[in-house]
Scaffold this motif. Structure first.
Motif, PDB file in Angstrom:
ATOM      1  N   TYR A 302      78.838 -78.041 -19.936  1.00 15.26           N
ATOM      2  CA  TYR A 302      77.859 -77.037 -19.536  1.00 15.26           C
ATOM      3  C   TYR A 302      78.146 -75.705 -20.224  1.00 15.26           C
ATOM      4  CZ  TYR A 302      75.465 -73.636 -16.527  1.00 15.26           C
ATOM      5  OH  TYR A 302      74.690 -72.603 -16.058  1.00 15.26           O
ATOM      6  N   GLN A 303      79.391 -75.294 -20.189  1.00 13.43           N
ATOM      7  CA  GLN A 303      79.772 -74.023 -20.800  1.00 13.43           C
ATOM      8  C   GLN A 303      79.590 -74.049 -22.316  1.00 13.43           C
ATOM      9  OE1 GLN A 303      80.401 -71.293 -19.003  1.00 13.43           O
ATOM     10  NE2 GLN A 303      80.376 -70.181 -20.953  1.00 13.43           N
ATOM     11  N   GLN A 304      79.911 -75.190 -22.940  1.00 10.87           N
ATOM     12  CA  GLN A 304      79.731 -75.311 -24.386  1.00 10.87           C
ATOM     13  C   GLN A 304      78.260 -75.153 -24.780  1.00 10.87           C
ATOM     14  OE1 GLN A 304      81.611 -79.159 -24.976  1.00 10.87           O
ATOM     15  NE2 GLN A 304      83.382 -78.209 -25.994  1.00 10.87           N
ATOM     16  N   LEU A 305      77.386 -75.736 -24.015  1.00 12.62           N
ATOM     17  CA  LEU A 305      75.961 -75.614 -24.317  1.00 12.62           C
ATOM     18  C   LEU A 305      75.479 -74.172 -24.124  1.00 12.62           C
ATOM     19  CD1 LEU A 305      74.491 -78.907 -22.812  1.00 12.62           C
ATOM     20  CD2 LEU A 305      74.555 -78.252 -25.216  1.00 12.62           C
ATOM     21  N   ILE A 306      75.991 -73.502 -23.091  1.00  7.27           N
ATOM     22  CA  ILE A 306      75.652 -72.089 -22.891  1.00  7.27           C
ATOM     23  C   ILE A 306      76.040 -71.286 -24.126  1.00  7.27           C
ATOM     24  CG2 ILE A 306      76.267 -69.996 -21.620  1.00  7.27           C
ATOM     25  CD1 ILE A 306      74.472 -71.629 -19.946  1.00  7.27           C
ATOM     26  N   GLU A 307      77.234 -71.540 -24.633  1.00  8.76           N
ATOM     27  CA  GLU A 307      77.721 -70.819 -25.812  1.00  8.76           C
ATOM     28  C   GLU A 307      76.876 -71.098 -27.048  1.00  8.76           C
ATOM     29  OE1 GLU A 307      81.730 -72.151 -25.959  1.00  8.76           O
ATOM     30  OE2 GLU A 307      82.373 -70.963 -24.218  1.00  8.76           O
ATOM     31  N   ASN A 308      76.155 -72.222 -27.025  1.00  8.52           N
ATOM     32  CA  ASN A 308      75.270 -72.563 -28.139  1.00  8.52           C
ATOM     33  C   ASN A 308      73.807 -72.213 -27.836  1.00  8.52           C
ATOM     34  OD1 ASN A 308      76.689 -74.239 -30.475  1.00  8.52           O
ATOM     35  ND2 ASN A 308      77.722 -74.732 -28.557  1.00  8.52           N
ATOM     36  N   GLY A 309      73.599 -71.436 -26.767  1.00  7.38           N
ATOM     37  CA  GLY A 309      72.261 -70.926 -26.467  1.00  7.38           C
ATOM     38  C   GLY A 309      71.348 -71.877 -25.720  1.00  7.38           C
ATOM     39  N   ILE A 310      71.913 -72.884 -25.052  1.00  9.11           N
ATOM     40  CA  ILE A 310      71.093 -73.853 -24.308  1.00  9.11           C
ATOM     41  C   ILE A 310      71.535 -73.872 -22.850  1.00  9.11           C
ATOM     42  CG2 ILE A 310      70.451 -76.286 -24.074  1.00  9.11           C
ATOM     43  CD1 ILE A 310      70.854 -76.580 -27.068  1.00  9.11           C
ATOM     44  N   VAL A 311      70.589 -73.666 -21.945  1.00 12.11           N
ATOM     45  CA  VAL A 311      70.877 -73.633 -20.515  1.00 12.11           C
ATOM     46  C   VAL A 311      70.367 -74.914 -19.866  1.00 12.11           C
ATOM     47  CG1 VAL A 311      70.581 -72.378 -18.351  1.00 12.11           C
ATOM     48  CG2 VAL A 311      70.614 -71.127 -20.528  1.00 12.11           C
ATOM     49  N   ILE A 312      71.266 -75.655 -19.240  1.00 12.96           N
ATOM     50  CA  ILE A 312      70.905 -76.855 -18.485  1.00 12.96           C
ATOM     51  C   ILE A 312      71.394 -76.655 -17.046  1.00 12.96           C
ATOM     52  CG2 ILE A 312      70.959 -78.368 -20.503  1.00 12.96           C
ATOM     53  CD1 ILE A 312      73.766 -79.271 -19.512  1.00 12.96           C
ATOM     54  N   ARG A 313      71.370 -77.684 -16.234  1.00 16.02           N
ATOM     55  CA  ARG A 313      71.815 -77.556 -14.834  1.00 16.02           C
ATOM     56  C   ARG A 313      73.045 -78.424 -14.599  1.00 16.02           C
ATOM     57  NH1 ARG A 313      68.753 -76.063 -10.078  1.00 16.02           N
ATOM     58  NH2 ARG A 313      70.320 -74.996  -8.785  1.00 16.02           N
ATOM     59  N   ASN A 314      74.110 -77.802 -14.120  1.00 16.64           N
ATOM     60  CA  ASN A 314      75.341 -78.515 -13.799  1.00 16.64           C
ATOM     61  C   ASN A 314      75.274 -78.981 -12.352  1.00 16.64           C
ATOM     62  OD1 ASN A 314      77.923 -79.464 -13.470  1.00 16.64           O
ATOM     63  ND2 ASN A 314      78.952 -77.618 -14.178  1.00 16.64           N
ATOM     64  N   ARG A 315      75.243 -80.280 -12.119  1.00 19.25           N
ATOM     65  CA  ARG A 315      75.112 -80.839 -10.772  1.00 19.25           C
ATOM     66  C   ARG A 315      76.396 -81.474 -10.263  1.00 19.25           C
ATOM     67  NH1 ARG A 315      71.496 -78.858  -7.812  1.00 19.25           N
ATOM     68  NH2 ARG A 315      72.761 -77.205  -8.744  1.00 19.25           N
ATOM     69  N   THR A 316      77.515 -81.166 -10.882  1.00 16.25           N
ATOM     70  CA  THR A 316      78.771 -81.846 -10.556  1.00 16.25           C
ATOM     71  C   THR A 316      79.238 -81.601  -9.129  1.00 16.25           C
ATOM     72  OG1 THR A 316      81.007 -82.311 -11.390  1.00 16.25           O
ATOM     73  CG2 THR A 316      80.327 -79.993 -11.320  1.00 16.25           C
ATOM     74  N   THR A 317      78.783 -80.522  -8.483  1.00 25.78           N
ATOM     75  CA  THR A 317      79.202 -80.230  -7.111  1.00 25.78           C
ATOM     76  C   THR A 317      78.385 -80.999  -6.070  1.00 25.78           C
ATOM     77  OG1 THR A 317      77.692 -78.334  -6.972  1.00 25.78           O
ATOM     78  CG2 THR A 317      79.931 -77.896  -7.755  1.00 25.78           C
ATOM     79  N   GLN A 318      77.331 -81.673  -6.492  1.00 22.73           N
ATOM     80  CA  GLN A 318      76.477 -82.385  -5.538  1.00 22.73           C
ATOM     81  C   GLN A 318      77.056 -83.763  -5.206  1.00 22.73           C
ATOM     82  OE1 GLN A 318      73.691 -80.641  -4.279  1.00 22.73           O
ATOM     83  NE2 GLN A 318      74.909 -79.124  -5.397  1.00 22.73           N
ATOM     84  N   PRO A 319      76.798 -84.269  -3.999  1.00 22.81           N
ATOM     85  CA  PRO A 319      77.299 -85.602  -3.628  1.00 22.81           C
ATOM     86  C   PRO A 319      76.838 -86.667  -4.613  1.00 22.81           C
ATOM     87  CG  PRO A 319      76.438 -84.462  -1.701  1.00 22.81           C
ATOM     88  CD  PRO A 319      76.071 -83.617  -2.886  1.00 22.81           C
ATOM     89  N   LEU A 320      77.739 -87.569  -4.986  1.00 21.87           N
ATOM     90  CA  LEU A 320      77.484 -88.692  -5.889  1.00 21.87           C
ATOM     91  C   LEU A 320      77.173 -88.252  -7.323  1.00 21.87           C
ATOM     92  CD1 LEU A 320      75.169 -90.902  -3.590  1.00 21.87           C
ATOM     93  CD2 LEU A 320      77.675 -90.815  -3.651  1.00 21.87           C
ATOM     94  N   CYS A 321      77.348 -86.970  -7.632  1.00 20.95           N
ATOM     95  CA  CYS A 321      76.978 -86.450  -8.954  1.00 20.95           C
ATOM     96  C   CYS A 321      78.159 -85.832  -9.700  1.00 20.95           C
ATOM     97  CB  CYS A 321      75.874 -85.408  -8.816  1.00 20.95           C
ATOM     98  SG  CYS A 321      74.316 -86.053  -8.194  1.00 20.95           S
ATOM     99  N   GLU A 322      79.362 -86.300  -9.441  1.00 26.93           N
ATOM    100  CA  GLU A 322      80.523 -85.743 -10.131  1.00 26.93           C
ATOM    101  C   GLU A 322      80.362 -85.894 -11.645  1.00 26.93           C
ATOM    102  OE1 GLU A 322      85.410 -86.103 -10.212  1.00 26.93           O
ATOM    103  OE2 GLU A 322      84.211 -87.531  -9.050  1.00 26.93           O
ATOM    104  N   ASN A 323      80.570 -84.792 -12.346  1.00 31.71           N
ATOM    105  CA  ASN A 323      80.445 -84.727 -13.811  1.00 31.71           C
ATOM    106  C   ASN A 323      79.040 -85.093 -14.301  1.00 31.71           C
ATOM    107  OD1 ASN A 323      82.977 -83.730 -14.646  1.00 31.71           O
ATOM    108  ND2 ASN A 323      83.915 -85.737 -14.300  1.00 31.71           N
ATOM    109  N   CYS A 324      78.049 -84.718 -13.512  1.00 27.93           N
ATOM    110  CA  CYS A 324      76.663 -84.980 -13.914  1.00 27.93           C
ATOM    111  C   CYS A 324      75.958 -83.684 -14.320  1.00 27.93           C
ATOM    112  CB  CYS A 324      75.876 -85.647 -12.783  1.00 27.93           C
ATOM    113  SG  CYS A 324      76.304 -87.399 -12.549  1.00 27.93           S
ATOM    114  N   LEU A 325      75.150 -83.791 -15.372  1.00 30.96           N
ATOM    115  CA  LEU A 325      74.322 -82.692 -15.852  1.00 30.96           C
ATOM    116  C   LEU A 325      72.864 -83.110 -15.765  1.00 30.96           C
ATOM    117  CD1 LEU A 325      76.316 -81.846 -19.119  1.00 30.96           C
ATOM    118  CD2 LEU A 325      76.491 -80.664 -16.914  1.00 30.96           C
ATOM    119  N   ARG A 326      72.005 -82.153 -15.455  1.00 24.81           N
ATOM    120  CA  ARG A 326      70.570 -82.431 -15.404  1.00 24.81           C
ATOM    121  C   ARG A 326      69.875 -81.704 -16.552  1.00 24.81           C
ATOM    122  NH1 ARG A 326      67.225 -79.917 -10.692  1.00 24.81           N
ATOM    123  NH2 ARG A 326      66.920 -78.342 -12.312  1.00 24.81           N
ATOM    124  N   LEU A 327      69.152 -82.469 -17.358  1.00 22.15           N
ATOM    125  CA  LEU A 327      68.518 -81.935 -18.556  1.00 22.15           C
ATOM    126  C   LEU A 327      67.002 -82.005 -18.411  1.00 22.15           C
ATOM    127  CD1 LEU A 327      70.640 -84.104 -21.037  1.00 22.15           C
ATOM    128  CD2 LEU A 327      71.297 -81.909 -20.024  1.00 22.15           C
TER     129      LEU A 327
END
Length: 345
Positions: A302-327
């Motif tokens: 998530y942070q790497q994409l931010i540094e490259n100018g792309i914002v996505i949603r980090n869902r890793t804190t949600q139940p059953l979504c560990e290490n999941c990103l929403r694009l």
């Protein structure tokens, strides 16, 4: 179970506020209006808007094939959800049931209204409701079951048979949040409103219709439920500019359908491309305008994409979504840029 037995006694006894525009409903041609303490100098927005949004509801009724008496409009779907909780749930007594991972506002609105939230996680991997567990953990104070289908953030639709089972057996209101239904192969539950008196369907103009900025949500339910919601909604909750912009947008259904088709095509292309990214461990099936993926380290990527100018949603804190990103599915160019950056990381 009857709807009247589910409504809070104070709401049933409530005498709604009657606005000036509610009290006079005759022909408005060639009339001088001195009833609402408005500024008389015409500028396009000096008058109060139609409190029942007649022209807009007529257009929505035509598009959705639902009678106007079965439609309530809200300042975004969040207002609709808040009204439903206030209508059915007694503070510090009743509860709602949600199925994480899901839309976070259900719980927030329950907390605002001093209503308990019972959480029953979806099944792991398949993200389907555990229907028997839902029934066993509900109680006499369980007034609303929220089903987000297609689900946010997992992107999948719930099985029709499971939803039908819950509608028949849950002793309260079943709200199906169809914010992403226009991207799904499944048919909307609007076609079955007459079959289930406890069914409420919510939709929005923010996703497929491309009007997130005007904040307009739609609620479809029995005339009985809609009539009560009209008692408690703010009198002028949909402003004149929102109504006008919604009518303008909904008059361009050919363009909207073309954009939906484009997003579906781009979603399929994006899914195939994501399979080629080395650190993506799983691409979850999606019937929405986004795709959830499991990666090696969600916080890092998530942070790497931010540094490259792309914002996505980090869902890793949600139940059953560990290490999941929403694009979110973007334009062809936006998706190309996303994939190129993912492959470079």
């Amino acid at each position: 179970m009857t709807i009247q037995n589910l409504i809070r006694p104070s709401i049933k006894a409530l005498k709604p506020y009657s606005s000036a525009r509610d009290e006079f409903k005759g022909n408005t041609d060639n009339l001088t209006f001195l009833d609402a303490n408005e500024n008389p100098f015409e500028n396009g927005v000096n008058r109060y808007p139609d409190p029942q949004q007649g022209k807009l509801k007529a257009l929505i009724s035509q598009i959705k094939d639902v009678p106007t008496e079965n439609i309530l409009l809200g300042n975004g779907s969040d207002e609709v959800l808040d009204l439903l909780i206030r209508m059915f749930c007694e503070p510090n007594k009743d509860n709602i049931i949600i199925l994480p991972p899901t839309y976070g506002m259900y719980e927030v609105l329950a907390n605002v209204n001093a209503v308990e939230t019972i959480k029953i996680n979806l099944s792991e991997d398949t993200f389907q409701p555990k229907k028997e567990t839902i029934l066993s953990k509900s109680n006499a104070n369980s007034k609303i079951l929220f089903l987000c289908s297609p689900n946010n953030p997992s992107g999948n639709s719930f099985e029709v048979s499971t939803i039908a089972f819950l509608l028949k057996n849950f002793k309260g209101i079943v709200v199906i949040d169809e914010a992403y239904i226009d991207f799904s192969k499944q048919e909307s539950w609007l076609s079955r409103l007459n079959e289930f008196p406890n069914l409420v369907v919510t939709q929005t103009l923010s996703k497929a219709f491309g009007m997130a900025g005007i904040r307009l949500g739609m609620c479809f339910a029995s005339a009985e439920i809609i009539a009560t919601l009209n008692k408690i909604k703010p009198p002028y909750n949909i402003n004149e500019l929102t109504q006008a912009k919604a009518i303008e947008g909904l008059s361009k259904m050919t363009l909207i359908n073309s954009q939906i088709a484009s997003l579906l095509e781009q979603r399929d292309i994006l899914v195939k491309a994501l399979d080629e990214v080395r650190f993506i461990e799983k691409v979850y099936p999606s019937e929405a305008n986004f795709v959830m993926v499991k990666v090696d380290d969600a916080n890092k990527r998530y942070q790497q994409l931010i540094e490259n100018g792309i914002v996505i949603r980090n869902r890793t804190t949600q139940p059953l979504c560990e290490n999941c990103l929403r694009l979110s599915v973007g334009t062809k160019e936006e998706n190309r840029r996303l994939v190129e950056n993912l492959k470079k990381l």
